[in-house]
Design a protein around this motif. Structure first.
Motif, PDB file in Angstrom:
ATOM      1  N   THR A   1     -29.110   4.263   4.329  1.00 15.78           N
ATOM      2  CA  THR A   1     -29.725   5.329   5.119  1.00 15.78           C
ATOM      3  C   THR A   1     -30.156   4.824   6.488  1.00 15.78           C
ATOM      4  OG1 THR A   1     -31.751   4.820   3.939  1.00 15.78           O
ATOM      5  CG2 THR A   1     -30.529   6.730   3.195  1.00 15.78           C
ATOM      6  N   ARG A   2     -30.580   3.537   6.569  1.00  8.35           N
ATOM      7  CA  ARG A   2     -31.090   3.033   7.841  1.00  8.35           C
ATOM      8  C   ARG A   2     -29.982   2.463   8.730  1.00  8.35           C
ATOM      9  NH1 ARG A   2     -36.618   2.027   7.279  1.00  8.35           N
ATOM     10  NH2 ARG A   2     -37.414   3.881   6.275  1.00  8.35           N
ATOM     11  N   GLY A   3     -28.917   1.939   8.082  1.00  8.47           N
ATOM     12  CA  GLY A   3     -27.936   1.195   8.862  1.00  8.47           C
ATOM     13  C   GLY A   3     -27.073   2.091   9.731  1.00  8.47           C
ATOM     14  N   LYS A   4     -26.487   1.483  10.723  1.00  8.87           N
ATOM     15  CA  LYS A   4     -25.545   2.202  11.582  1.00  8.87           C
ATOM     16  C   LYS A   4     -24.180   1.530  11.465  1.00  8.87           C
ATOM     17  CE  LYS A   4     -28.362   4.206  15.229  1.00  8.87           C
ATOM     18  NZ  LYS A   4     -29.692   3.664  14.891  1.00  8.87           N
ATOM     19  N   VAL A   5     -23.139   2.346  11.404  1.00  8.24           N
ATOM     20  CA  VAL A   5     -21.783   1.817  11.337  1.00  8.24           C
ATOM     21  C   VAL A   5     -21.143   2.030  12.694  1.00  8.24           C
ATOM     22  CG1 VAL A   5     -19.577   1.985  10.195  1.00  8.24           C
ATOM     23  CG2 VAL A   5     -21.640   2.369   8.905  1.00  8.24           C
ATOM     24  N   SER A   6     -20.465   0.976  13.177  1.00  5.71           N
ATOM     25  CA  SER A   6     -19.856   1.103  14.495  1.00  5.71           C
ATOM     26  C   SER A   6     -18.665   2.030  14.440  1.00  5.71           C
ATOM     27  CB  SER A   6     -19.425  -0.271  14.992  1.00  5.71           C
ATOM     28  OG  SER A   6     -18.265  -0.652  14.305  1.00  5.71           O
ATOM     29  N   GLN A   7     -18.274   2.482  15.553  1.00  5.30           N
ATOM     30  CA  GLN A   7     -17.076   3.326  15.660  1.00  5.30           C
ATOM     31  C   GLN A   7     -15.847   2.474  15.384  1.00  5.30           C
ATOM     32  OE1 GLN A   7     -17.063   6.695  16.005  1.00  5.30           O
ATOM     33  NE2 GLN A   7     -19.198   6.235  15.555  1.00  5.30           N
ATOM     34  N   PRO A   8     -14.700   3.114  15.061  1.00  4.72           N
ATOM     35  CA  PRO A   8     -13.482   2.337  14.794  1.00  4.72           C
ATOM     36  C   PRO A   8     -13.164   1.365  15.924  1.00  4.72           C
ATOM     37  CG  PRO A   8     -13.167   4.587  14.157  1.00  4.72           C
ATOM     38  CD  PRO A   8     -14.541   4.522  14.734  1.00  4.72           C
ATOM     39  N   VAL A   9     -12.838   0.124  15.545  1.00  6.72           N
ATOM     40  CA  VAL A   9     -12.564  -0.904  16.542  1.00  6.72           C
ATOM     41  C   VAL A   9     -11.087  -1.294  16.576  1.00  6.72           C
ATOM     42  CG1 VAL A   9     -14.851  -1.909  16.615  1.00  6.72           C
ATOM     43  CG2 VAL A   9     -13.263  -2.643  14.891  1.00  6.72           C
ATOM     44  N   GLY A  10     -10.419  -1.180  15.432  1.00 13.46           N
ATOM     45  CA  GLY A  10      -9.027  -1.603  15.388  1.00 13.46           C
ATOM     46  C   GLY A  10      -8.097  -0.438  15.675  1.00 13.46           C
ATOM     47  N   GLY A  11      -6.824  -0.751  15.745  1.00 12.28           N
ATOM     48  CA  GLY A  11      -5.856   0.274  16.094  1.00 12.28           C
ATOM     49  C   GLY A  11      -5.060   0.819  14.922  1.00 12.28           C
ATOM     50  N   ILE A  12      -5.500   0.509  13.689  1.00 14.38           N
ATOM     51  CA  ILE A  12      -4.722   0.942  12.528  1.00 14.38           C
ATOM     52  C   ILE A  12      -5.108   2.373  12.172  1.00 14.38           C
ATOM     53  CG2 ILE A  12      -4.075   0.378  10.171  1.00 14.38           C
ATOM     54  CD1 ILE A  12      -3.403  -1.870  11.923  1.00 14.38           C
ATOM     55  N   THR A  13      -4.209   3.298  12.340  1.00 15.33           N
ATOM     56  CA  THR A  13      -4.467   4.680  11.964  1.00 15.33           C
ATOM     57  C   THR A  13      -3.608   5.042  10.767  1.00 15.33           C
ATOM     58  OG1 THR A  13      -2.769   5.410  13.464  1.00 15.33           O
ATOM     59  CG2 THR A  13      -5.013   5.358  14.316  1.00 15.33           C
ATOM     60  N   SER A  14      -3.914   6.183  10.151  1.00 17.28           N
ATOM     61  CA  SER A  14      -3.139   6.556   8.965  1.00 17.28           C
ATOM     62  C   SER A  14      -1.704   6.909   9.338  1.00 17.28           C
ATOM     63  CB  SER A  14      -3.818   7.702   8.229  1.00 17.28           C
ATOM     64  OG  SER A  14      -4.233   8.681   9.128  1.00 17.28           O
ATOM     65  N   MET A  54     -19.271   9.140   9.823  1.00 14.55           N
ATOM     66  CA  MET A  54     -18.186   9.603   8.952  1.00 14.55           C
ATOM     67  C   MET A  54     -18.719   9.772   7.536  1.00 14.55           C
ATOM     68  SD  MET A  54     -14.516   7.788   8.626  1.00 14.55           S
ATOM     69  CE  MET A  54     -13.190   8.511   7.685  1.00 14.55           C
ATOM     70  N   ASP A  55     -18.736  11.018   7.082  1.00 10.65           N
ATOM     71  CA  ASP A  55     -19.302  11.336   5.780  1.00 10.65           C
ATOM     72  C   ASP A  55     -18.527  10.661   4.649  1.00 10.65           C
ATOM     73  OD1 ASP A  55     -21.582  12.579   5.227  1.00 10.65           O
ATOM     74  OD2 ASP A  55     -20.679  14.463   4.603  1.00 10.65           O
ATOM     75  N   ASN A  56     -17.223  10.612   4.840  1.00  7.90           N
ATOM     76  CA  ASN A  56     -16.335  10.082   3.809  1.00  7.90           C
ATOM     77  C   ASN A  56     -16.692   8.638   3.456  1.00  7.90           C
ATOM     78  OD1 ASN A  56     -14.296  10.262   2.112  1.00  7.90           O
ATOM     79  ND2 ASN A  56     -12.657  10.146   3.615  1.00  7.90           N
ATOM     80  N   LEU A  57     -16.992   7.838   4.492  1.00 11.01           N
ATOM     81  CA  LEU A  57     -17.328   6.425   4.287  1.00 11.01           C
ATOM     82  C   LEU A  57     -18.567   6.294   3.427  1.00 11.01           C
ATOM     83  CD1 LEU A  57     -16.953   3.422   5.079  1.00 11.01           C
ATOM     84  CD2 LEU A  57     -18.488   3.865   6.947  1.00 11.01           C
ATOM     85  N   ASN A  58     -19.579   7.144   3.720  1.00 12.51           N
ATOM     86  CA  ASN A  58     -20.831   7.062   2.973  1.00 12.51           C
ATOM     87  C   ASN A  58     -20.623   7.304   1.494  1.00 12.51           C
ATOM     88  OD1 ASN A  58     -23.067   6.199   4.222  1.00 12.51           O
ATOM     89  ND2 ASN A  58     -23.683   8.185   5.037  1.00 12.51           N
ATOM     90  N   ASN A  59     -19.755   8.270   1.144  1.00 12.06           N
ATOM     91  CA  ASN A  59     -19.501   8.538  -0.280  1.00 12.06           C
ATOM     92  C   ASN A  59     -19.009   7.286  -0.984  1.00 12.06           C
ATOM     93  OD1 ASN A  59     -20.182  11.149   0.059  1.00 12.06           O
ATOM     94  ND2 ASN A  59     -18.093  11.900   0.289  1.00 12.06           N
ATOM     95  N   TYR A  60     -18.048   6.602  -0.359  1.00 10.59           N
ATOM     96  CA  TYR A  60     -17.503   5.396  -0.991  1.00 10.59           C
ATOM     97  C   TYR A  60     -18.568   4.315  -1.114  1.00 10.59           C
ATOM     98  CZ  TYR A  60     -12.827   7.302  -0.687  1.00 10.59           C
ATOM     99  OH  TYR A  60     -11.730   8.078  -0.863  1.00 10.59           O
ATOM    100  N   LEU A  61     -19.413   4.195  -0.084  1.00 11.20           N
ATOM    101  CA  LEU A  61     -20.441   3.160  -0.127  1.00 11.20           C
ATOM    102  C   LEU A  61     -21.453   3.449  -1.225  1.00 11.20           C
ATOM    103  CD1 LEU A  61     -21.095   2.418   3.634  1.00 11.20           C
ATOM    104  CD2 LEU A  61     -19.637   1.230   2.028  1.00 11.20           C
ATOM    105  N   ILE A  62     -21.755   4.737  -1.433  1.00  8.40           N
ATOM    106  CA  ILE A  62     -22.717   5.079  -2.493  1.00  8.40           C
ATOM    107  C   ILE A  62     -22.116   4.732  -3.860  1.00  8.40           C
ATOM    108  CG2 ILE A  62     -23.845   7.010  -3.653  1.00  8.40           C
ATOM    109  CD1 ILE A  62     -24.076   8.272  -0.825  1.00  8.40           C
ATOM    110  N   VAL A  63     -20.846   5.093  -4.077  1.00  7.90           N
ATOM    111  CA  VAL A  63     -20.193   4.758  -5.349  1.00  7.90           C
ATOM    112  C   VAL A  63     -20.225   3.250  -5.558  1.00  7.90           C
ATOM    113  CG1 VAL A  63     -18.043   4.785  -6.615  1.00  7.90           C
ATOM    114  CG2 VAL A  63     -18.702   6.754  -5.297  1.00  7.90           C
TER     115      VAL A  63
END
Lengths: 170, 100
Positions: free
Chosen positions: A110-123, B1-10
């Protein structure tokens, strides 16, 4: 609610119930089979995360190799159902520790922050080039030295297993 | 990204279940399986972050974790067999030679 989130919820329920069964089943064989089910659920997650190669490796290595080894050992040792669980205070303390772990990870989530995508790998890239090829390129360029060191680890494990399991000659 | 959080919770829930298993069970092989469960929870975190960040390094780490788990399985199960040959039991309370 779209179909993918329904599927995600379904897989999550199966994964958590089977993980709980690993811990609670009295018979080790039942625990092992529940663990295989958990591994299959994790492989499903990997496929949903657009990592099909990881899903295949998960099933081949974990559900295939490691679990076969564990089930083989359980059957070789002919372990009885362990009737004597740990004392209730140990169970209570262990459960409290587990819940504290869950709360700590929840706090970080809940407290942490995740950075935005950094690499170039897309689906799109994964679908076009193939996941295996992309993994192979990274593994044999950036991670070549760790990959080679891994082979030494496996060699040590093989030698160790042989030394430990051999019969006394005398 | 909501999707990431779901996986992290699991992943967090699976890791905690594994922790509880290691701390509450007596059977060494069941404890070992719970450790595998914890390793897998971490693997799920790695793959989810790798997908989110668009970088494959996390998935390479999953390979190394799998290698360590395989080596651990080989050595650990050999140790259990040697222990069983000595003590006729796989209960960790019987591993008390160095206990004071």
């Amino acid at each position: 609610m779209d179909i993918s989130s329904v599927f995600f919820a379904l897989v999550t329920v199966v994964a958590i119930v089977s993980a709980l069964m690993v811990v609670t089943c009295k018979n080790p064989i039942n625990s092992a089979l529940s663990l295989v089910l958990t591994f299959f659920c994790l492989a499903t997650y990997y496929a949903m995360l657009n990592a099909p190669f990881m899903a295949a490796v998960q099933i081949i290595v974990y559900a295939g190799a490691i679990m076969v080894l564990i089930v083989f050992t359980i059957m070789l040792l002919n372990i009885r159902v362990d009737a004597n669980k740990k004392g209730s205070h140990q169970v209570a303390l262990g459960s409290v520790m587990g819940i504290v772990t869950l709360l700590l990870t929840g706090l970080i989530l809940t407290r942490g922050k995740v950075s935005q995508p950094v690499g170039g790998i897309t689906s799109d890239m994964i679908n076009k080039l193939g996941h295996t090829e992309l993994i192979g390129k990274v593994m044999f360029t950036d991670f070549l030295l760790p990959f080679e060191v891994t082979s030494i680890l496996l060699l040590v494990a093989i030698v160790g297993a042989v030394i430990l399991a051999k019969r006394k000659l005398s | 990204m909501d999707n990431l959080n779901n996986y992290l919770i699991v992943s967090a829930v699976l890791f905690s279940i594994g922790t509880i298993g290691v701390l509450t069970r007596k059977n060494a092989i069941v404890m070992f399986m719970c450790i595998e469960l914890m390793l897998n929870a971490v693997n799920l975190t790695f793959v989810a972050f790798s997908r989110h960040l668009g970088n494959l390094d996390g998935q390479i780490f999953v390979f190394f974790i799998m290698t360590v788990a395989a080596a651990e399985a080989a050595v650990g199960l050999a140790m259990f067999i040697a222990f069983f040959n000595n003590r006729e039991s796989i209960d960790i309370d019987d591993a008390n030679l160095m206990k004071w």
